[in-house]
Design a protein around this motif. Structure first.
Motif, short mmCIF file in Angstrom:
data_model
loop_
_atom_site.label_atom_id
_atom_site.label_comp_id
_atom_site.label_asym_id
_atom_site.label_seq_id
_atom_site.Cartn_x
_atom_site.Cartn_y
_atom_site.Cartn_z
N GLU A 1 -16.64 1.41 -1.78
CA GLU A 1 -16.26 0.10 -1.25
C GLU A 1 -16.74 -0.99 -2.20
O GLU A 1 -17.68 -0.80 -2.96
CB GLU A 1 -16.87 -0.09 0.15
CG GLU A 1 -15.96 0.42 1.25
CD GLU A 1 -14.56 -0.22 1.20
OE1 GLU A 1 -14.44 -1.42 0.95
OE2 GLU A 1 -13.58 0.54 1.39
N GLY B 1 -12.63 0.16 -3.43
CA GLY B 1 -11.94 -0.10 -2.17
C GLY B 1 -11.24 -1.45 -2.07
O GLY B 1 -11.45 -2.17 -1.09
N PHE B 2 -10.41 -1.76 -3.03
CA PHE B 2 -9.57 -2.96 -2.93
C PHE B 2 -8.26 -2.56 -2.28
O PHE B 2 -7.31 -2.13 -2.94
CB PHE B 2 -9.34 -3.57 -4.31
CG PHE B 2 -10.56 -4.24 -4.89
CD1 PHE B 2 -11.18 -5.28 -4.22
CD2 PHE B 2 -11.09 -3.82 -6.11
CE1 PHE B 2 -12.30 -5.92 -4.75
CE2 PHE B 2 -12.21 -4.45 -6.64
CZ PHE B 2 -12.83 -5.50 -5.96
N MET B 3 -8.20 -2.73 -0.97
CA MET B 3 -7.10 -2.14 -0.21
C MET B 3 -5.80 -2.93 -0.28
O MET B 3 -4.73 -2.42 0.04
CB MET B 3 -7.51 -1.97 1.25
CG MET B 3 -7.61 -3.27 2.05
SD MET B 3 -8.98 -4.34 1.44
CE MET B 3 -8.81 -5.74 2.51
N TYR C 1 -5.53 0.10 4.69
CA TYR C 1 -6.70 1.00 4.59
C TYR C 1 -6.27 2.45 4.71
O TYR C 1 -6.73 3.32 3.97
CB TYR C 1 -7.73 0.69 5.68
CG TYR C 1 -8.57 -0.53 5.45
CD1 TYR C 1 -9.50 -0.57 4.42
CD2 TYR C 1 -8.46 -1.65 6.26
CE1 TYR C 1 -10.30 -1.70 4.20
CE2 TYR C 1 -9.24 -2.79 6.06
CZ TYR C 1 -10.17 -2.80 5.04
OH TYR C 1 -10.95 -3.92 4.84
N GLU D 1 -4.35 3.47 1.59
CA GLU D 1 -5.32 3.52 0.47
C GLU D 1 -6.03 4.88 0.42
O GLU D 1 -6.06 5.54 -0.63
CB GLU D 1 -6.34 2.39 0.69
CG GLU D 1 -7.56 2.40 -0.19
CD GLU D 1 -8.63 1.39 0.30
OE1 GLU D 1 -9.10 0.60 -0.52
OE2 GLU D 1 -8.99 1.42 1.51
MG LIG Z 1 -11.79 -2.36 0.89
#
Ligand SMILES: [Mg+2]
Ligand SMILES: [Mg+2]
Ligand SMILES: [Mg+2]
Ligand SMILES: [Mg+2]
Lengths: 345, 345, 345, 345
Positions: free
Chosen positions: D96, D124-126, D280, D283
């Motif tokens: 994250e 975690g760059f969704m 999310y 991802e």
């Molecule tokens: Mg994220």
């Protein structure tokens, strides 16, 4: 050239037109007024500072040579007699709806006008001058959606007067769709059926509300109109035309959008007066310009008034019978051929 | 009462106003015209069938006692002299932008007007009469979004004339935002900075396009304006005001929506003339009504013309320096207090 | 716990569900497959790298003790026998529409399930899992629009296979509205009438297109559904519910908006597969979760399959007679009470 | 093949990912957990009924041979050490944001990963998995709007925690735009400037709010981002890309529209959790699928984590200086070439 208007009926709608002609539009002047209530006529002259003669009745007003146009904004049952008299005198007429309260009355006006030999009369169906409807008609006439097949329409008021009755959904409300939709698709109505959904608790005991009208045209177009006069949320006019190649739909009235309190929204009008305000102005300006430039009005004519009357009769009958009722029009005289949007606007 | 208009300059915009006053609005009449090209003046009188005197120059036109209002629609550099002369003669003036081509010129008009002792001049910034901007201003003044903090705006043209230069993005294009935005939030400008994004391949060699203007007001509002005059897709005016409690945004011009060829859409205008057509009508009618009812025009005044000139100068300087430039206005005379939307419309 | 799926029918929709269960969702595993075309079954196992037994027919597949759930994606006429056999074996069933090709067939499944004593069967009406319909149902159940009175719906396809016949507008197209709309308003259908507008030139000789279905519920709601399977412009599902206090409407599928070539627009889907893609995933995940957590599926059940069959029969009859036809359902057993959105999603 | 996940950090975001992998997606299984708070680790295992080993720290968890992937959802300052250790052990990592709290820390991860010789890490760059941004990127890459020139973006929260400080507008809020926008236009950042509009009364004493970031890319694109974390009305993410041939814009989240109480509207989300909920899921599913099918993750990588760190540092500096600050990235190693949308989604 300035057109002299003689106004028959100085109630609310009469005064709005007087204000429009006097203070907002070019080419017209109120030169005479009358009202069964002479006091109202006087007050109107004072209110707008008019340089106008106050007449005791429509007959003498029509006879005034300064009166080029008779503006009929009296009580509906009085329209026919005034219009016939004006036509026989060769005066132009702008008559608020209804042209006459019966199909027979409309036909008598049609006959008077044909006898006179030139179109003199325009009926106050202002929607044809609304920018949205004009755009719809242009799109249809340019073939943008191919042949129109279905129209989905709705006419919703937030609430109505307690005296509003079930048949008024036809003669006061649906009447605007009756006029504008046959013009929109250049077709004639054939049948109508009414379906009553479950009644809203917000309507009074005596009123069926909402109502659905299913109208078929001679060309086979099916028109659904929802009339819902206690919809609560606003005054809302919807019209969507489904064609062979695509769909076109009336815009919502232009209004700023907002983001506030978890809502992305725009305001919906609640007062019908604002919905077609521009259309009223365009309507009267066009009426005056057409008289000056073409010698006769180009808007909804006596035959359109007759169509509205016959169709409204069938719709009211369909409310009562629950059956599919015929809409039986006499043959359209050549005198009253359909005009297209390009000629009208 | 009918206002007599003397028109100085019978080019395109002059003829549009002549048409408007003659054929669409109430209360005005063209009584005199002049143009440096006398042939153009004559053609105009013929074209509209005017009952108007053709004068050799503005001086004699202004002197005609039938001229109540001087309509200045000549070449920009000529505006100042005509307006000053008209004001000194005590005539009302409707002057298309710019009021004068320099801040000093505007200030000379301001001084002439203050000397005369009554507001006579209105500048042709028509956006204040656009229904969308009026709704925005009403919402802000009613506190609907709390204090305004940020404005995001865009002014896009599909394409421009080859002679359009980088500074014209300020004096011909941004100038409308310059006028309408300070009016919208009732604030004065303090600084401006220009950022040039990557240039579109669709702009000519000599033109920086698009451009971004970042303007700060004395009250701390930050205004972003994108000017993009070769955006190709259409003529598009955007304005969104972000406030403490919510956001309001200009509506798109009302246009029928369609579903066709896998697209749900509406048309975007490509010709700027149609975007503010109603606003032009409202502008001139309001100008005439205000003179008749209130004795002075209520729209954008000489001080607004001065603000526009000073701000435009700073914007052009900021284009050249790449720095944040001050927008330095003289103190507003009490004579020119800000008006609110309620008084204006 | 992982649910073992036995798949009966490895055509397109079967393989999509296999892919979904294998590669996108949690909690299921394909353990067995069969198809009348054994080669198709083998190819499917290879295509998805399944660790699954290939059975010669549904009977032996159902008997496999590793099969917890029978996924019925065979040819419609085969559904009934497979479902009844699975239910008698006490296996869970997810059956694509139709549950059975006749109302009587559906009723035999209902009886088998009631005899078994627990709900085992879910029918593949995925729209109940579409976010838009779920939001509509929540709004209605929260009383946001008061009592629903009217539904305006449309089901439009750009084009259809040449073998598509007039009755398929009911059994393949309208069938989705038939299921989702009674669920939406928690009401039963009473009558249906069909109106045929003018036929589009884009439909083949043998096909009536578009068609309008006017359905009344026992509670008095009137439902208009336009079915138009050669609308050309896209795959478009519309649903608007008019209530006593307001209106709610399905959103357009989220899609980027664009400004290009004088159009402000968004894309409309042309392939129906993408419209409810998320709903299919949610549907199967919910089916599995409900079995694991509640011991029985919570989605559309055998009784909903029966309602669909009876209603479809009446709609086809109404197409043929042109009359208002009754939709006559047997009394709903307590075993199949209506569930609400809160329990379902 | 099922991927074994070892989770480092069982706070809120950790549990959400555990739930996602366990109950909603295909192909992953939680096999180990650890947390500095061992009680939290135990509760998590119980809450989701996991069959997972509870480890005392990240080192031993990483060493577990059943752990294929280390999911880093611990406190930000702990990320770097865990990620480096996992990479050195040859384990895949989903970390994250932030990858590390400093640019130097990110660079150490980059070096560890390059030393290992294969990409192992996803950050975690969704938003890159949000359907709207994916559509924007596809449109841009297909040339639909020509070369991008300007981006107008906004990131608005209804309110923030009292501990939220001015620099957190960068590291907690703008950070998502920082990642997604360079990916969107496949360009690198060059400079950033911050402008502070008038502060909203709804922000606490210590917080500057709203803020405007003006970012230029090496390619000359100018990006305006409004960050406004006390906007009150909702959680609202806007992104509009102006190109040479047209404009594309993120859709509003799909939500039913309503007509009620004089408003035509849709709901705006107020809780950020719902805005990217689907993203999310996509991802994590994509992360797992890419490992299985391609041997390495395809999403935002360590270099993207480094870009975010360097850019955030420059943005915070620009907040403090009020000047245009350089964003100085080291040269991108060939190991980390930009991927396109077609490869990613
Ligand atoms: Mg994220
Ligand atoms: Mg009327
Ligand atoms: Mg102007
Ligand atoms: Mg299905």
């Amino acid at each position: 050239m300035t057109l002299g208007f003689g106004v028959v009926g100085t109630g609310a709608i009469g005064r709005e037109h007087i204000n429009r002609i006097t203070n907002k539009l070019a080419g017209g002047k109120i030169v005479a007024v009358t009202d069964v209530n002479q006091e109202s006529a006087k007050q109107t002259v004072d209110q707008f500072g008019l340089d106008a003669v106050i007449y005791p009745n429509d007959k003498v007003l029509i006879a005034d040579e300064n009166v080029d146009v008779v503006l009929v904004t009296s009580w509906g049952p009085a329209h026919e007699a005034t219009v016939v008299a004006a036509v026989e005198a060769g005066k132009y007429v702008f008559c608020e709806k209804p042209l006459a309260t019966t199909a027979e009355g409309c036909m008598r006006i049609v006959e008077a006008e044909m006898k006179h030999g030139k179109k003199l009369v325009q009926v106050g169906f202002m929607r044809r001058y609304d920018s949205g409807y004009v755009q719809l008609k242009q799109a249809i006439e340019e073939g943008f959606i191919g042949e129109p097949l279905i129209i989905h329409a709705a006419h919703r008021n937030p609430t109505v007067d307690p005296r509003y009755t079930t048949d008024m959904a036809v003669v006061d409300t649906l009447i605007h769709e009756i006029d504008v939709l046959h013009w929109l698709v250049n077709d004639d109505y054939k049948t109508v059926q009414v379906v009553f959904p479950k009644k809203t608790k917000n309507a009074l005991e005596h009123l069926r509300d909402p109502q659905l009208f299913i109208i078929e045209t001679k060309g086979g177009i099916v028109i659904n109109v929802e009339v819902f006069v206690n919809c609560k949320y606003g005054y809302d006019i919807q019209c969507e035309v489904v064609g062979e190649e695509g769909i076109v739909k009336l815009p919502e009235p232009a209004s700023i959008s907002f983001r506030k309190e978890a809502t992305l929204g725009t305001k919906i009008l609640t007062d019908w007066k604002y919905r077609f305000m521009d259309a009223y102005d365009v309507e009267i300006q066009d009426f005056m310009d057409a008289i000056v430039k073409k010698g006769e009005p180009q808007g909804p004519d006596s035959w359109d008034g007759y169509i509205a009357a016959v169709t409204a009769d069938a719709c009211v009958k369909a409310q009562q019978t629950g059956e599919k009722e015929a809409i039986t029009l006499q043959e359209r005289p050549a005198f009253y051929r359909e005009t297209t949007v390009c000629e009208t606007v």
